[in-house]
Scaffold this motif. Structure first.
Motif, short mmCIF file in Angstrom:
data_model
loop_
_atom_site.label_atom_id
_atom_site.label_comp_id
_atom_site.label_asym_id
_atom_site.label_seq_id
_atom_site.Cartn_x
_atom_site.Cartn_y
_atom_site.Cartn_z
N ARG A 29 -1.98 8.39 5.97
CA ARG A 29 -1.37 8.82 7.11
C ARG A 29 -0.27 7.78 7.55
NH1 ARG A 29 1.37 12.57 8.96
NH2 ARG A 29 1.15 12.95 11.23
N ALA A 30 -0.39 6.54 7.98
CA ALA A 30 0.57 5.73 8.41
C ALA A 30 1.62 5.72 7.57
CB ALA A 30 -0.18 4.31 8.32
N THR A 83 3.85 2.25 17.97
CA THR A 83 3.70 3.59 18.42
C THR A 83 2.74 4.08 17.27
OG1 THR A 83 5.69 3.49 19.65
CG2 THR A 83 4.57 5.74 19.01
N ILE A 84 3.15 4.14 16.08
CA ILE A 84 2.33 4.71 15.00
C ILE A 84 0.75 4.32 15.00
CG2 ILE A 84 2.17 4.89 12.21
CD1 ILE A 84 5.20 5.03 12.37
N LEU A 88 -2.24 6.62 15.53
CA LEU A 88 -3.60 6.96 14.74
C LEU A 88 -4.71 6.15 15.23
CD1 LEU A 88 -1.86 5.99 11.58
CD2 LEU A 88 -2.60 8.16 12.12
N GLY A 89 -4.83 6.00 16.34
CA GLY A 89 -6.11 5.59 17.19
C GLY A 89 -6.39 3.98 17.27
N ARG A 99 -10.12 -2.76 13.15
CA ARG A 99 -9.26 -1.85 13.44
C ARG A 99 -8.95 -0.82 12.43
NH1 ARG A 99 -5.26 -6.77 12.28
NH2 ARG A 99 -7.36 -7.66 13.10
N LEU A 100 -8.60 0.39 13.01
CA LEU A 100 -8.47 1.57 12.10
C LEU A 100 -7.15 1.31 11.26
CD1 LEU A 100 -9.06 4.41 14.72
CD2 LEU A 100 -10.54 4.16 12.91
#
Length: 170
Positions: A29-30, A83-84, A88-89, A99-100
């Motif tokens: 997703r990143a 920001t991304i 993504l949390g 970290r996620l």
């Protein structure tokens, strides 16, 4: 009449990582968001699994290097990457903590950038960390470090980092 000046395009190399949640899904997703918001993805490394570095009492990380073409400045790339991460949390608690998602700007063309407490490019510790250099060497073996004057591949072969880095998906 104004003439349009062509925007200069730069290649940014980023390292993505995470050790919480759906690690592979978070990286995927990143990459999608980087492609949408920062620039065109031109290369993506395999996935690499690495024991946690710095703070070792946490789950293993998945890491992946990405190259992209962008018309943004290095500081704009960094701002969008942060920001991304938030989107993504990502929650920043402990340095080197769980970290996620983590998105680090490693190289930005052949630029040398030092904005205190904000951005250093090339990343000041990249040459000492296998989890950075192995994925980066996969997608940018012939890129020359603008300060050290060595190729990424040569540097990756001379690292003394004892941390095991294991390629898990090509």
């Amino acid at each position: 009449m104004m003439l349009n000046k062509a925007l200069e395009c730069s290649t940014a190399y980023l390292l993505l990582g995470g050790n919480l949640g759906d690690r592979e899904g978070n990286l995927k997703r990143a990459i999608e968001l980087l492609n949408e918001k920062i620039g065109k993805i031109t290369a993506v490394s395999s996935l690499y699994e690495t024991a946690a570095w710095g703070k070792t009492d946490q789950p293993a990380f998945l890491n992946q290097a990405v190259a992209l073409q962008t018309n943004l400045s290095a500081l704009e790339v960094l701002d969008h990457a942060l920001t991304i991460e938030q989107e993504l949390g990502r929650v920043r608690k402990d340095k080197w903590g769980e970290r996620l998602i983590d998105i680090d700007l490693i190289l930005f063309g052949d630029e040398i950038i030092n904005v205190p407490d904000k951005l250093q490019v090339p990343h000041p510790h990249m040459q000492h960390r296998k989890f950075v250099m192995e994925p980066l060497a996969e997608i940018a073996p012939d890129v020359v470090h603008p300060v050290l004057g060595e190729t990424i591949l040569a540097m990756s072969r001379n690292i003394e980092d004892p941390l095991e880095v294991k390629k898990i998906i090509s």
